[in-house]
Structures are given as structure tokens and as C-alpha cells.
Design an enzyme around this catalytic site. Structure first.
Site, short mmCIF file in Angstrom:
data_model
loop_
_atom_site.label_atom_id
_atom_site.label_comp_id
_atom_site.label_asym_id
_atom_site.label_seq_id
_atom_site.Cartn_x
_atom_site.Cartn_y
_atom_site.Cartn_z
N GLY A 2 0.76 -1.24 0.00
CA GLY A 2 0.00 0.00 0.00
C GLY A 2 0.79 1.29 0.00
O GLY A 2 0.21 2.37 -0.12
N GLU A 14 3.95 -6.73 1.51
CA GLU A 14 3.45 -7.05 0.16
C GLU A 14 3.41 -5.82 -0.75
O GLU A 14 2.33 -5.44 -1.23
CB GLU A 14 2.04 -7.64 0.25
CG GLU A 14 1.95 -8.89 1.09
CD GLU A 14 0.50 -9.37 1.27
OE1 GLU A 14 0.33 -10.57 1.53
OE2 GLU A 14 -0.43 -8.55 1.14
N ARG A 49 -6.10 3.54 -15.16
CA ARG A 49 -6.09 4.24 -13.87
C ARG A 49 -6.72 5.65 -13.90
O ARG A 49 -7.49 5.98 -13.00
CB ARG A 49 -4.67 4.32 -13.30
CG ARG A 49 -4.06 2.93 -13.02
CD ARG A 49 -2.75 3.02 -12.25
NE ARG A 49 -2.98 3.53 -10.92
CZ ARG A 49 -2.73 4.75 -10.52
NH1 ARG A 49 -2.20 5.63 -11.33
NH2 ARG A 49 -3.01 5.13 -9.29
N CYS A 75 -13.96 4.86 -27.78
CA CYS A 75 -15.24 5.51 -28.02
C CYS A 75 -15.97 5.78 -26.71
O CYS A 75 -17.03 5.22 -26.44
CB CYS A 75 -16.08 4.61 -28.93
SG CYS A 75 -17.67 5.32 -29.32
N GLU A 76 -15.37 6.60 -25.86
CA GLU A 76 -15.97 6.99 -24.58
C GLU A 76 -15.48 8.41 -24.30
O GLU A 76 -14.28 8.69 -24.39
CB GLU A 76 -15.47 6.09 -23.43
CG GLU A 76 -15.72 4.63 -23.59
CD GLU A 76 -16.98 4.15 -22.90
OE1 GLU A 76 -17.57 4.93 -22.12
OE2 GLU A 76 -17.37 2.99 -23.15
N TYR A 112 -0.35 -1.53 -12.16
CA TYR A 112 -1.77 -1.45 -12.53
C TYR A 112 -1.93 -0.73 -13.88
O TYR A 112 -2.91 -0.02 -14.10
CB TYR A 112 -2.60 -0.79 -11.41
CG TYR A 112 -2.29 -1.41 -10.06
CD1 TYR A 112 -2.72 -2.70 -9.78
CD2 TYR A 112 -1.51 -0.74 -9.12
CE1 TYR A 112 -2.39 -3.31 -8.57
CE2 TYR A 112 -1.18 -1.35 -7.91
CZ TYR A 112 -1.62 -2.63 -7.64
OH TYR A 112 -1.29 -3.23 -6.46
#
Ligand code: PLP
Length: 430
Positions: free
Chosen positions: A243, A285, A323, A354-355, A383
Site C-alpha cells: 500500500g 506485500e 487508472r 469511443c468513450e 496497474y
């Protein structure tokens, strides 16, 4: 913007490691993910030594979901990392990369019976997330005639300053067993015939830019460890998850260093285990912190359009980097072939999807941009490709790994044939 040390400007071009980004874009085509292996190794060494400076029994489990390319897993395996794995695919890739089964922890709040059977078969420890899962794992281990080492994932019910979609330790989160029910869960594990509870696991969220929540988390875990000792659990590890955030707004975000992190977490951990008279391993982690800044996404400008804003339309969109759309994330953008030109104008960097929401970066002050230019989106290693899709029937792009003077593909670009490769003609259409 302050560039990290592996990104430099030479002859007006952005360089990554020893390589000219414009040359890489020409040689391998765009869009293109480019990763500097040396940076990953530096990041690993720095995080690992910040922690082991306090306590030698630290194990770093790379969160494989951040970037699951086998080449990346091999780099981390060669450094001695294990992995936090979340699926049968991640278990298989981590083992294929040379990580040992004992260096993995199989996480997740919804593992299927076949996931659990795989953990039993491979000898991978499991972070158990519910009593249903405990029963199924006990059954699977019994069937295989073996015993499985487990931890429970605890939900510490603490709030964390990050995007709500990546805060995982809130009382309302889907992850973990509520703190109030955790002892009961361990009693069940102690009573189960083929289960050996040996650890405790927690992960409070991602992209956390303050170390204080991590110290609170460790404090909660020490409290739980104390109760566990009382009921007869022999703890061989305490896993505090990942994190640690990074400064995506370079030169603006105040991000804790690994030394800050270790300085907040380790004294609480060390005082806690000393009081309890135990010496478990400490597991961490990290995902993002190890790989995010190692990677850039190179994308070519197809056109520039002056509308209510000036759009630089590029060949990478949220199909390749989700992201910004998913988490409102900020990524720095550098005009790779005009990297020493003065900033002149604000551009919004728009993808080909197409957004309306397919904007990689909004209102960025950049040098004058023209069709054909190469832009580099920074800090795309965590990510990034891992969350890519084929939306709009767009084949995914290639990934290149750099190691010193070497530059080579670690994943080829998909083709249109790859799009149809898994499609099947239903019998009545044949
Ligand atoms: C995603 C995840 C991590 C890694 O988080 P980062 O923010 O990338 O460090 C670690 N542990 C678990 C259980 C996770 O789900």
C-alpha cells in the site's frame, strides 16, 4: 516536474535508462510499455534494506497483480522476492518465474474450490477470508492427505486517506474477517484437522501517502497476536500487506520514503513482539512501490484538435492505462521528442476509445505538440498493462524490458488475429 533518476533528457529526447525513447518508439512501434529492470532492482533493494535494517526476518512478497509479466516476476524472484498472489494464474506465473511455493501467499476474498485445490497441490500458504473458505480448504487438504498452513486476513476497520476504491481496510470493505470475529475464526482453524494456522494477514489499501495508518495497522495486529497466543496459536509470520504510495505528481506530492515507512512501522512491530516474547517473520506485500516508476507508456500523437480545449489525440487510451478513468489518477506526461522545449500550451491527452471519459491526462502544460510526436506517460508500471483490455476490439500493445544496454520484448503486441483467436462460431452459424 522533477524526473526520477532513471529518466533523463539528452539531445532533446527523453531517455529511460540508457535508451532514447524516440528510438524505442520507432523500433518497437507505439503504443509501447517500456520498463527499466535496473530501477525495479534499485527499488527492491531500497525497500528491503529499509526494513531489514531494523529486523532481519523480513520477507518481501511482491504483489503480482501490479504487473504480472513473467519477465518482471523473474527479476523480482532473482532478488529474493516471494509474491502475494490472487488467482490460479498468479500462482502459476510466480512459480514459473522461479519463486518457491513457501514464498507465496494466496490471497483473495472469493477463491473457488479449484483455486484452493491448487494451493494444496502446490504447497502454497493461503490467506483465508471466510469460514466457508476454511471449511473448503480443510476438505481439500484432507482429500489430498496433507495439512495447509494458513493465515486469516483481518479487516482492521481503519480508515485510510486514499481513493475509496482502493481502501481495503474499511469496516465496509469486502476483504477480511472483521476484527471482532477473528479469534473465533482461529478457534475454528485450530479445531480443523488439516489446517495449521501460522500467520496473520492484513492489507489496508493502496497508494497511501501517509505512514501513520500503517503504524496503526501494526498496532492492531500486535493486539490480535496477543489474543492468538492466549488461545494457543503459534505465529510464524505477521503480514502487514502493501500500500505504500508514490508521488505521481512529481515535485508536488509528498510521498513517504521506504525509510519513513520502516521508521513508522518497525518500532511498533519490534516493541510489540518483544512484549509478547515472540519472533515471527515480518511479511510485507509491496506492489506499486516496486514497479510503478520503472515503466513509461509511449504513445504517438495522431492529431491535435482545437475544440473547447486543445486535444492531443493519441494511440493509447484507457484500454491500455485504466487508472485515470478508474481512479481519477494523475500521471505525468512528457513530450518525449521535445523534452527540452519550453511549455507553451495546455493539452488534454485523449485516447482512441469511443468513450467521452477516455482522457489520459487533463489540461497539461506542454511544448507545442504536433501529429507524429511521441508522448511518455510516466509511472505506468503498476496497474498499467496489468489492467489493460481489448475494449473497442483493440489489440493490446507490446511491452519492452530494458536491462543496461539491452532492450527486448517481454510481450509482443497482440494482432487482430489474437482478438478472434478465442472466439468460436456457434454451431448454428457455421
Ligand atoms: C493489491 C494488494 C497489495 C499491493 O498493494 P500496493 O498498493 O500495490 O502496494 C498487497 N497485498 C494485497 C492483499 C493486495 O490486495
Amino acid at each position: 516536474m522533477i524526473l526520477p533518476p532513471h529518466l533523463t533528457v539528452r539531445g532533446g529526447h527523453l531517455q529511460i535508462g540508457d535508451h532514447d525513447t524516440v528510438d524505442l518508439a520507432e523500433r518497437f512501434g507505439t503504443p509501447l510499455y517500456v520498463t527499466d529492470e535496473t530501477r525495479i532492482r534499485e527499488n527492491f533493494r531500497r525497500l528491503s534494506s529499509a526494513l531489514t535494517g531494523y529486523y532481519p526476518e523480513v520477507r518481501v512478497l511482491y504483489a503480482a497483480k501490479a504487473n504480472g509479466n513473467l519477465a518482471i516476476l523473474r527479476v523480482l524472484a532473482s532478488m529474493g522476492a516471494g509474491a502475494d498472489v490472487f488467482s490460479a494464474g498468479e500462482v502459476t506465473l510466480a512459480l514459473a518465474a522461479g519463486m518457491s511455493p513457501e514464498s507465496l501467499l494466496f490471497n483473495g476474498s472469493s477463491k473457488s474450490p479449484s483455486d484452493l485445490a491448487l494451493a494444496v497441490e502446490k504447497g502454497v500458504r493461503v490467506s483465508v477470508d471466510s469460514l466457508d473458505e476454511l471449511r473448503e480448504l480443510d476438505r481439500a487438504a484432507g482429500e489430498a492427505g496433507t495439512t495447509v498452513d494458513i493465515a486469516f486476513r483481518i479487516n482492521p476497520e481503519i480508515t485510510v486517506p486514499t481513493h475509496p476504491k482502493i481502501a481495503t481496510g474499511l469496516a465496509t470493505s469486502k476483504f477480511g474477517i472483521p476484527a471482532g470475529e477473528i479469534l473465533d475464526a482461529y478457534r475454528h482453524a485450530l479445531a480443523a484437522e488439516h489446517i495449521n494456522p501460522v500467520g496473520i494477514h492484513c492489507h489496508i489499501g493502496s497508494q497511501i501517502l501517509d505512514v501513520e495508518p500503517f503504524a496503526r495497522e501494526v498496532d492492531v495486529l500486535i493486539g490480535v497476536a496477543s489474543d492468538l497466543i492466549d488461545i494457543g496459536v503459534d505465529l510464524s509470520f505477521i503480514d502487514i500487506g502493501g500500500g505504500l504510495g508514490i508521488p505521481y505528481r512529481r515535485g508536488i506530492d509528498q510521498a513517504p520514503t521506504p525509510e519513513d515507512y520502516a521508521g513508522a512501522v518497525m518500532p511498533v512491530f519490534l516493541a510489540g513482539i518483544r512484549d509478547l516474547g515472540i519472533a515471527p517473520e515480518l511479511w510485507v506485500e509491496p506492489g506499486r512501490w516496486l514497479v510503478a516508476d520503472s515503466t513509461i507508456l509511449l504513445t504517438r500523437v495522431s492529431s491535435v484538435k482545437a475544440a473547447h480545449k486543445t486535444f492531443a489525440n493519441v494511440d493509447a487510451g484507457f484500454n491500455l492505462l485504466a487508472r485515470p478513468v478508474m481512479y481519477d489518477s494523475y500521471h505525468e506526461v512528457v513530450a518525449a521528442n521535445r523534452a527540452d522545449a519550453p511549455p507553451e500550451r495546455e493539452y488534454s491527452i485523449a485516447g482512441p476509445i469511443c468513450e467521452t471519459g477516455d482522457i489520459l491526462a487533463e489540461d497539461r502544460l506542454l511544448p507545442y505538440i504536433a501529429a507524429g510526436d511521441i508522448l511518455a506517460v510516466l509511472d505506468a508500471g503498476a496497474y498499467g498493462f496489468a489492467m489493460s483490455s481489448q475494449y473497442n476490439s483493440r489489440p493490446r500493445c507490446a511491452e519492452v524490458l530494458l536491462s543496461g544496454e539491452n532492450a527486448g520484448l517481454m510481450r509482443r503486441a497482440e494482432t487482430i488475429d489474437d482478438l478472434t483467436a478465442t472466439m468460436v462460431v456457434p454451431p448454428w452459424q457455421a
